[in-house]
Design an enzyme around this catalytic site. Structure first.
Site, PDB file in Angstrom:
ATOM      1  N   SER A 136       0.486  -1.412   0.495  1.00 53.61           N
ATOM      2  CA  SER A 136       0.040  -0.416   0.027  1.00 53.61           C
ATOM      3  C   SER A 136       0.964   1.002   0.032  1.00 53.61           C
ATOM      4  O   SER A 136       2.380   1.314   0.111  1.00 53.61           O
ATOM      5  CB  SER A 136      -0.440  -0.035   0.914  1.00 53.61           C
ATOM      6  N   ASP A 137       0.613   2.176  -0.308  1.00 54.06           N
ATOM      7  CA  ASP A 137       1.115   3.538   0.065  1.00 54.06           C
ATOM      8  C   ASP A 137       1.316   3.916   1.859  1.00 54.06           C
ATOM      9  O   ASP A 137       0.173   3.185   2.460  1.00 54.06           O
ATOM     10  CB  ASP A 137       0.460   4.909  -0.276  1.00 54.06           C
ATOM     11  N   TYR A 138       1.690   5.157   1.844  1.00 52.92           N
ATOM     12  CA  TYR A 138       1.632   5.429   3.204  1.00 52.92           C
ATOM     13  C   TYR A 138       0.293   5.966   3.931  1.00 52.92           C
ATOM     14  O   TYR A 138      -0.445   6.621   3.325  1.00 52.92           O
ATOM     15  CB  TYR A 138       2.224   6.928   3.122  1.00 52.92           C
TER      16      TYR A 138
END
Length: 767
Positions: free
Chosen positions: A305-307
């Site tokens: 995932s992104d942050y």
């Protein structure tokens, strides 16, 4: 003792593997259906992965799917969870933002020597355009159209980062960027899917050491990440994180090709984007992450995932709480949760409740463990960690020379009236050097500048001073304005310097914080203080050379009308001052060509060359506004088009030919040739560009599409023949039936110097 413990773990694993056999063919895929297939296809690695997996508890498996941030540098909301207890229990698969050999060794020691299974950790970092040697921002490097150079700068970034203990980079960003308001255009390769695909391939190959997966076993390579899947660059209004509303045709024909090119280059990981596409956030999009990425394209690595992207499914409105968000993400195909702690908190319970299959967990963990084996971390968890090696592989003279060449080849000469540039060492001129970015080192690295020391970057003033040292050139420096402010006294001082000079060089532009993530601008002109300074300099009557530094295309309409020369220099990095000085003095003839169209004003944005024709197209030779797809107050054309750039010499392309007038829809090709001549008095480089257009098809097609390019060096007066091959596959697209294929029909092609160059037009057809 520590190696002994690890050895015992492997002995137990081998015994268990022999007793239990290899996994059955019923092992499921990322979303609970289909067999797991290894990235490498190496049966020995598959067996080693499974031997470790058989020793793991469910909680330990989910730990491998969890990434925490060391918070030594922050790229998102700071998470409150202290990850130390998870680390000590062996419940972390990766750590983000840890830096330095000493710091990483301490964390790896805990993971390997003080936990039950001793599984090593992946250490990730945003190595976007350099680690300590900072190269021009990716948008700038793309303007070089030099794929070999871009591969090399990625290699150097990998060498430096790996020497510091990093083994995973969250790059390259392969998002198509059509909107200059969006700050993250600085990370990509611009607006064209063909060029973007070639750049993606070059940068993946550079980071990972080649397309042969065995290169990951070298201690100088990194796992690369194709991001952000998908269409992050299509965010509405240019606002970061905003939804993207676009058809599947546009998604597949424009936005997805660079991701697929990264996959075909061997990229090991992908990152799900923050944005939604047509109502589904990418982090929860099973169609995108499983049906397309894995089942259709055959990706066998893992997705991160992104942050805090998983947590954000709650404010997106598709999950009622973080537990449901974790379930949606893992079932969609997100294998690792970046910094959100949702997997480690909730997935054990979700598996027990039957909402997530343990087979889904197993396959995610297999992919993550496989990367650790490929990197050699199980054989030697400390293989990257050597302080002396880090010193030897950081900011070496060779790296500095490469960075300097990258700067020179990335700048784009946008205007050069009366050949005010170059200013040669023999000219004997007096030059007034002004502007807020003339003696600046802090902004040169731009955003996402790794661990680059901003104080070590070479200001333009220093570069020019050293360049002209010992010559008859005289330099006068005064700032004139800060980035956002000036005073009458400062302007008066700059005007006085200009009046004493033969020519003025003004270094203007953005603060580096104005581009990058969450850096969106609705006014993309130079700040008023800088424009006021330029107006005053213009009034002196002296020729003004504007050097612009920015992370995006700017609205330079006034500057184009009033400055004698404009040199778009982007954020050039560590060797910025030297590379720009090489161009200004004529030691390097500028060869950069734009990869994003420059608008006449922000009202044109998004603007891009490969637009559709519409049912009421504008005649560019007679831009009548009567019931046409036009503007009342400006042209529909960009200020500077895609592919545009000037040189200190001139070029002519003529005698374009094709070897046959028709090609079949499958397994056929045509050969295009043209004569390219340097008609000026200086040696130089030209980027020869090949464009095509399909006039009639089952769905509307762009007015032009880039299908090839070659960067050629020609001596003054020299001619060369350029040759392109265009295959049936090159002309394929997703049509009305959403299948990618080549359709019959009438075609045009152009061998051109930029997208608005309509010379050398040839008709042909597909039959």
């Amino acid at each position: 003792m520590k190696r002994y413990i690890t050895s015992i773990t492997y002995i137990l694993a081998v015994i268990l593997l022999a007793a239990c056999g290899t996994p059955s063919s019923g092992t499921t895929g990322a979303t609970g259906s289909g067999k797991w297939q290894s990235f490498s296809g190496d049966k020995r690695i598959e067996q080693r992965v499974d031997s470790v997996l058989k020793l793991m508890t469910l909680e330990e498996k989910i730990g491998q799917m969890t990434q925490f941030s060391a918070n030594w540098s922050i790229t998102g909301p700071v998470m409150s969870d202290d990850f130390q207890p998870y680390l000590e229990k062996g419940l972390i698969g990766s750590i983000f933002n840890a830096t330095s050999v000493e710091g990483i060794r301490k964390m790896q020691q805990i993971a390997v020597e003080e936990t039950r299974l001793g599984i090593p950790i992946l250490f990730g970092q945003d190595v976007i355009h350099g680690y300590k040697t900072i190269f021009p921002i990716p948008l700038a490097e793309a303007c070089s159209w030099d794929l070999e150079m871009m591969q090399r700068t990625a290699e150097i970034a990998a060498i430096e980062a790996a020497s510091d203990g990093i083994n995973w980079t969250f790059a390259p960003m392969v998002d198509i960027g059509r909107d200059a308001r969006w700050g993250r255009v600085m990370e990509g390769a611009g607006e064209d899917p063909y060029l973007g695909s070639k750049v993606a391939e070059a940068r993946v190959t550079g980071f990972q050491g080649g397309k042969d997966i065995s290169s990951l076993g070298e201690s100088t390579t990194l796992l690369a990440t194709g991001k952000h899947l998908a269409a992050y660059g299509a965010a509405e209004s240019g606002r970061d994180y905003n939804p993207a509303e676009l058809s599947e045709h546009t998604l597949r024909n424009v936005y997805l090709p660079p991701y697929q090119a990264a996959l075909e280059a061997g990229v090991t990981t992908f990152m799900a984007s923050f944005n939604e596409i047509n109502g589904v956030p990418a982090t929860a999009d099973r169609w995108l992450l499983t049906e397309v990425l894995r089942n259709e394209w055959g990706f066998k690595g893992f997705v991160v995932s992104d942050y805090t992207g998983v947590n954000e499914l709650v404010p997106h409105g598709v999950a009622k709480d973080e537990k449901q968000a974790a379930e949606l993400a893992v079932n969609a195909g997100v294998d690792m949760d970046m910094t959100g702690a949702t997997y480690i908190k909730y997935l054990t319970e979700s598996v027990k409740e039957g909402k997530v299959s343990e087979k889904t967990i197993n396959n995610a963990v297999r992919s993550i463990l496989e990367m650790k084996f490929l990197l050699g971390l199980f054989d030697d968890p400390y293989r990257y960690l050597n302080e002396e090696r880090a010193k030897q592989n950081t900011m070496t003279p060779e790296f500095m020379e490469t960075a300097r060449k990258a700067v020179a080849s990335s700048v784009v000469l946008l205007k050069n009236d009366n050949q005010v540039l170059p200013i040669t060492k023999e000219s004997g001129k007096t030059i007034a050097l002004v502007g807020p970015l003339m003696n600046d080192s802090i902004n040169l690295n731009g955003e996402w500048a790794g661990l680059g020391d901003r104080n070590k970057s070479i200001p333009i003033l220093k570069g020019l001073t050293e360049k002209y040292e010992g010559t008859t050139i005289k330099l006068i420096y005064t700032e004139g304005a800060s980035i956002t402010e000036t005073t009458p006294a400062k302007i008066a001082e700059a005007v006085a310097a200009a009046r004493r000079a033969d020519v003025v060089i003004a270094a203007m532009g953005e603060d580096f914080n104005w581009s990058g993530e969450a850096a969106v601008r609705t006014d993309i002109r130079l700040p008023e203080a800088q424009r006021e300074l330029l107006r005053s300099l213009k009034e002196t009557g002296k020729p003004v050379v504007l050097v612009t530094l920015s992370g995006r295309p700017l609205d330079l309409s006034w500057e184009d009308e009033n400055m004698e020369a404009i040199l778009q220099s982007w954020f050039p990095g560590t060797q910025g001052g030297h590379g720009i000085a090489d161009v200004i003095a004529g030691d390097y003839n500028p060869s950069g060509r734009l990869v994003m169209s420059f608008p006449r004003n922000v009202g044109q944005v998004p603007i891009y060359y490969n637009q559709k024709n519409t049912g009421r197209p504008v005649d560019l030779d007679d831009e009548s506004i009567d019931y046409k797809s036009s503007y009342l107050d400006t042209s529909i054309t960009p200020l500077y088009p895609f592919g545009y750039g000037l040189s200190y010499t001139t070029f002519v392309i003529n005698n374009a030919k094709i070897d046959k007038k028709a090609l079949k829809t499958k397994d056929d090709k045509i050969t295009v040739t043209a004569n390219v001549q340097n008609t000026g008095s200086a040696d130089g480089e030209i980027v020869v560009q090949l464009y095509t257009r399909q006039l009639v098809a089952s769905v509307t097609r762009p007015v032009k599409e880039l299908k090839g390019f070659q960067k050629m060096a020609l001596k003054a007066g020299e001619s060369k023949q350029v040759t392109f091959e265009v295959t049936s596959h090159d002309l394929a697209f997703y049509g009305i039936d959403m299948q990618k294929k080549t359709e019959p029909g009438n075609m045009k092609l152009w061998v051109a110097q930029h997208a608005a160059d309509n010379s050398n037009e040839i008709d042909f057809w597909i039959e």
